[in-house]
Design a protein around this motif. Structure first.
Motif, PDB file in Angstrom:
ATOM      1  N   ALA A  29       7.739  -4.622   6.684  1.00 17.60           N
ATOM      2  CA  ALA A  29       6.965  -3.618   7.419  1.00 17.60           C
ATOM      3  C   ALA A  29       7.397  -3.572   8.883  1.00 17.60           C
ATOM      4  O   ALA A  29       7.496  -2.488   9.471  1.00 17.60           O
ATOM      5  CB  ALA A  29       5.470  -3.911   7.305  1.00 17.60           C
ATOM      6  N   LEU A  30       7.683  -4.723   9.464  1.00 15.69           N
ATOM      7  CA  LEU A  30       8.135  -4.754  10.859  1.00 15.69           C
ATOM      8  C   LEU A  30       9.517  -4.110  10.997  1.00 15.69           C
ATOM      9  O   LEU A  30       9.772  -3.378  11.952  1.00 15.69           O
ATOM     10  CB  LEU A  30       8.151  -6.190  11.382  1.00 15.69           C
ATOM     11  CG  LEU A  30       6.763  -6.805  11.587  1.00 15.69           C
ATOM     12  CD1 LEU A  30       6.863  -8.304  11.804  1.00 15.69           C
ATOM     13  CD2 LEU A  30       6.033  -6.133  12.740  1.00 15.69           C
ATOM     14  N   ALA A  31      10.405  -4.344  10.024  1.00 19.17           N
ATOM     15  CA  ALA A  31      11.721  -3.698  10.037  1.00 19.17           C
ATOM     16  C   ALA A  31      11.561  -2.179   9.942  1.00 19.17           C
ATOM     17  O   ALA A  31      12.267  -1.424  10.628  1.00 19.17           O
ATOM     18  CB  ALA A  31      12.583  -4.227   8.889  1.00 19.17           C
ATOM     19  N   GLU A  32      10.635  -1.740   9.111  1.00 19.11           N
ATOM     20  CA  GLU A  32      10.336  -0.307   8.986  1.00 19.11           C
ATOM     21  C   GLU A  32       9.891   0.256  10.338  1.00 19.11           C
ATOM     22  O   GLU A  32      10.328   1.343  10.744  1.00 19.11           O
ATOM     23  CB  GLU A  32       9.229  -0.137   7.937  1.00 19.11           C
ATOM     24  CG  GLU A  32       8.751   1.256   7.714  1.00 19.11           C
ATOM     25  CD  GLU A  32       7.580   1.323   6.749  1.00 19.11           C
ATOM     26  OE1 GLU A  32       6.762   2.251   6.920  1.00 19.11           O
ATOM     27  OE2 GLU A  32       7.456   0.479   5.832  1.00 19.11           O
ATOM     28  N   LEU A  33       9.037  -0.478  11.045  1.00 20.50           N
ATOM     29  CA  LEU A  33       8.540  -0.015  12.341  1.00 20.50           C
ATOM     30  C   LEU A  33       9.629  -0.052  13.414  1.00 20.50           C
ATOM     31  O   LEU A  33       9.672   0.830  14.279  1.00 20.50           O
ATOM     32  CB  LEU A  33       7.320  -0.824  12.773  1.00 20.50           C
ATOM     33  CG  LEU A  33       6.069  -0.583  11.943  1.00 20.50           C
ATOM     34  CD1 LEU A  33       4.952  -1.541  12.367  1.00 20.50           C
ATOM     35  CD2 LEU A  33       5.601   0.868  12.043  1.00 20.50           C
ATOM     36  N   GLU A  34      10.517  -1.049  13.370  1.00 20.15           N
ATOM     37  CA  GLU A  34      11.631  -1.076  14.319  1.00 20.15           C
ATOM     38  C   GLU A  34      12.456   0.209  14.202  1.00 20.15           C
ATOM     39  O   GLU A  34      12.818   0.813  15.206  1.00 20.15           O
ATOM     40  CB  GLU A  34      12.544  -2.284  14.055  1.00 20.15           C
ATOM     41  CG  GLU A  34      12.009  -3.598  14.529  1.00 20.15           C
ATOM     42  CD  GLU A  34      12.920  -4.756  14.135  1.00 20.15           C
ATOM     43  OE1 GLU A  34      12.787  -5.810  14.774  1.00 20.15           O
ATOM     44  OE2 GLU A  34      13.740  -4.617  13.204  1.00 20.15           O
ATOM     45  N   THR A  35      12.717   0.619  12.969  1.00 18.84           N
ATOM     46  CA  THR A  35      13.478   1.848  12.734  1.00 18.84           C
ATOM     47  C   THR A  35      12.682   3.070  13.194  1.00 18.84           C
ATOM     48  O   THR A  35      13.210   3.933  13.902  1.00 18.84           O
ATOM     49  CB  THR A  35      13.842   1.975  11.244  1.00 18.84           C
ATOM     50  OG1 THR A  35      14.645   0.847  10.870  1.00 18.84           O
ATOM     51  CG2 THR A  35      14.586   3.260  10.962  1.00 18.84           C
ATOM     52  N   ALA A  36      11.418   3.140  12.811  1.00 18.64           N
ATOM     53  CA  ALA A  36      10.585   4.296  13.155  1.00 18.64           C
ATOM     54  C   ALA A  36      10.444   4.470  14.668  1.00 18.64           C
ATOM     55  O   ALA A  36      10.403   5.599  15.167  1.00 18.64           O
ATOM     56  CB  ALA A  36       9.208   4.163  12.514  1.00 18.64           C
ATOM     57  N   ILE A  63      -0.459   1.688  10.808  1.00 17.78           N
ATOM     58  CA  ILE A  63      -1.434   1.433   9.741  1.00 17.78           C
ATOM     59  C   ILE A  63      -0.797   1.612   8.371  1.00 17.78           C
ATOM     60  O   ILE A  63      -1.021   0.806   7.464  1.00 17.78           O
ATOM     61  CB  ILE A  63      -2.685   2.304   9.936  1.00 17.78           C
ATOM     62  CG1 ILE A  63      -3.446   1.816  11.179  1.00 17.78           C
ATOM     63  CG2 ILE A  63      -3.573   2.282   8.696  1.00 17.78           C
ATOM     64  CD1 ILE A  63      -4.555   2.728  11.640  1.00 17.78           C
ATOM     65  N   ALA A  64       0.024   2.653   8.200  1.00 17.07           N
ATOM     66  CA  ALA A  64       0.682   2.877   6.915  1.00 17.07           C
ATOM     67  C   ALA A  64       1.612   1.711   6.574  1.00 17.07           C
ATOM     68  O   ALA A  64       1.628   1.230   5.427  1.00 17.07           O
ATOM     69  CB  ALA A  64       1.444   4.197   6.927  1.00 17.07           C
ATOM     70  N   ALA A  65       2.381   1.234   7.552  1.00 19.79           N
ATOM     71  CA  ALA A  65       3.264   0.090   7.311  1.00 19.79           C
ATOM     72  C   ALA A  65       2.444  -1.146   6.956  1.00 19.79           C
ATOM     73  O   ALA A  65       2.820  -1.919   6.066  1.00 19.79           O
ATOM     74  CB  ALA A  65       4.139  -0.180   8.537  1.00 19.79           C
ATOM     75  N   GLY A  66       1.316  -1.332   7.637  1.00 15.21           N
ATOM     76  CA  GLY A  66       0.434  -2.464   7.333  1.00 15.21           C
ATOM     77  C   GLY A  66      -0.170  -2.367   5.945  1.00 15.21           C
ATOM     78  O   GLY A  66      -0.284  -3.373   5.233  1.00 15.21           O
ATOM     79  N   PHE A  74       0.783   3.650  -0.097  1.00 11.59           N
ATOM     80  CA  PHE A  74       0.384   4.859   0.618  1.00 11.59           C
ATOM     81  C   PHE A  74       1.515   5.303   1.522  1.00 11.59           C
ATOM     82  O   PHE A  74       2.149   4.491   2.201  1.00 11.59           O
ATOM     83  CB  PHE A  74      -0.860   4.614   1.484  1.00 11.59           C
ATOM     84  CG  PHE A  74      -2.113   4.352   0.715  1.00 11.59           C
ATOM     85  CD1 PHE A  74      -2.695   5.351  -0.055  1.00 11.59           C
ATOM     86  CD2 PHE A  74      -2.717   3.106   0.763  1.00 11.59           C
ATOM     87  CE1 PHE A  74      -3.858   5.107  -0.767  1.00 11.59           C
ATOM     88  CE2 PHE A  74      -3.884   2.864   0.060  1.00 11.59           C
ATOM     89  CZ  PHE A  74      -4.456   3.866  -0.714  1.00 11.59           C
ATOM     90  N   SER A  75       1.744   6.599   1.559  1.00 12.64           N
ATOM     91  CA  SER A  75       2.721   7.168   2.494  1.00 12.64           C
ATOM     92  C   SER A  75       2.042   7.372   3.854  1.00 12.64           C
ATOM     93  O   SER A  75       0.807   7.302   3.960  1.00 12.64           O
ATOM     94  CB  SER A  75       3.232   8.512   1.970  1.00 12.64           C
ATOM     95  OG  SER A  75       2.179   9.473   2.009  1.00 12.64           O
ATOM     96  N   ASP A  76       2.858   7.667   4.856  1.00  7.49           N
ATOM     97  CA  ASP A  76       2.296   7.999   6.163  1.00  7.49           C
ATOM     98  C   ASP A  76       1.378   9.223   6.040  1.00  7.49           C
ATOM     99  O   ASP A  76       0.325   9.273   6.666  1.00  7.49           O
ATOM    100  CB  ASP A  76       3.406   8.291   7.173  1.00  7.49           C
ATOM    101  CG  ASP A  76       4.184   7.052   7.587  1.00  7.49           C
ATOM    102  OD1 ASP A  76       3.957   5.959   7.016  1.00  7.49           O
ATOM    103  OD2 ASP A  76       5.041   7.180   8.490  1.00  7.49           O
ATOM    104  N   GLU A  77       1.775  10.185   5.218  1.00  6.18           N
ATOM    105  CA  GLU A  77       0.974  11.390   5.019  1.00  6.18           C
ATOM    106  C   GLU A  77      -0.375  11.061   4.377  1.00  6.18           C
ATOM    107  O   GLU A  77      -1.392  11.663   4.726  1.00  6.18           O
ATOM    108  CB  GLU A  77       1.736  12.413   4.163  1.00  6.18           C
ATOM    109  CG  GLU A  77       2.964  12.986   4.853  1.00  6.18           C
ATOM    110  CD  GLU A  77       4.177  12.050   4.850  1.00  6.18           C
ATOM    111  OE1 GLU A  77       4.224  11.087   4.043  1.00  6.18           O
ATOM    112  OE2 GLU A  77       5.085  12.262   5.681  1.00  6.18           O
ATOM    113  N   ASP A  78      -0.367  10.117   3.428  1.00  4.64           N
ATOM    114  CA  ASP A  78      -1.628   9.687   2.814  1.00  4.64           C
ATOM    115  C   ASP A  78      -2.569   9.115   3.872  1.00  4.64           C
ATOM    116  O   ASP A  78      -3.758   9.431   3.905  1.00  4.64           O
ATOM    117  CB  ASP A  78      -1.390   8.611   1.744  1.00  4.64           C
ATOM    118  CG  ASP A  78      -0.635   9.091   0.522  1.00  4.64           C
ATOM    119  OD1 ASP A  78      -0.684  10.300   0.200  1.00  4.64           O
ATOM    120  OD2 ASP A  78       0.025   8.239  -0.117  1.00  4.64           O
TER     121      ASP A  78
END
Length: 116
Positions: A29-36, A63-66, A74-78
């Motif tokens: 999740a942290l790697a996802e946020l680094e990219t985002a 929150i979505a990554a968490g 859940f997607s970010d859209e969800d």
């Protein structure tokens, strides 16, 4: 009732649309946020979060990554369509609690509204 959060693993619990969910900023999740957030390190991520100047879209991403790190699909859209108690302030509180559980003392200025 489902799984309970384990604070020793950096997990928190929050209620979305009336359902209790576990959130955790795992390494993935942290790697996802680094990219985002286009940062090149965990330190850069922590610095960005500690600024306290996050947009609504940033809260959704965190929150979505968490939620995904906690095993929720859940997607970010969800997440953008979900409801929490206290609306925006509730989302800001959840994000701040999640960041505090992940980064500890490095998040003195959690995201969300701050008194002037």
């Amino acid at each position: 009732m489902g799984a309970r959060a384990n604070r020793h693993r950096g997990e928190i619990e929050a209620i979305f649309d009336g359902e209790r969910r576990v959130l955790c900023l795992t390494l993935g999740a942290l790697a996802e946020l680094e990219t985002a957030f286009a940062v090149d390190s965990l330190t850069g991520l922590a610095e960005r979060f500690s600024s306290g100047r996050l947009k609504a879209d940033d809260l959704i991403r965190i929150i979505a990554a968490g939620l995904r790190g906690g095993g929720n699909l859940f997607s970010d859209e969800d997440v953008a369509a979900m409801a929490v108690a206290d609306g925006l302030a509730g989302f800001a509180r959840i994000a701040a609690e999640l960041l505090q559980a992940t980064f500890g003392a490095g998040t003195e200025n959690p995201p969300g509204p701050h008194p002037a």
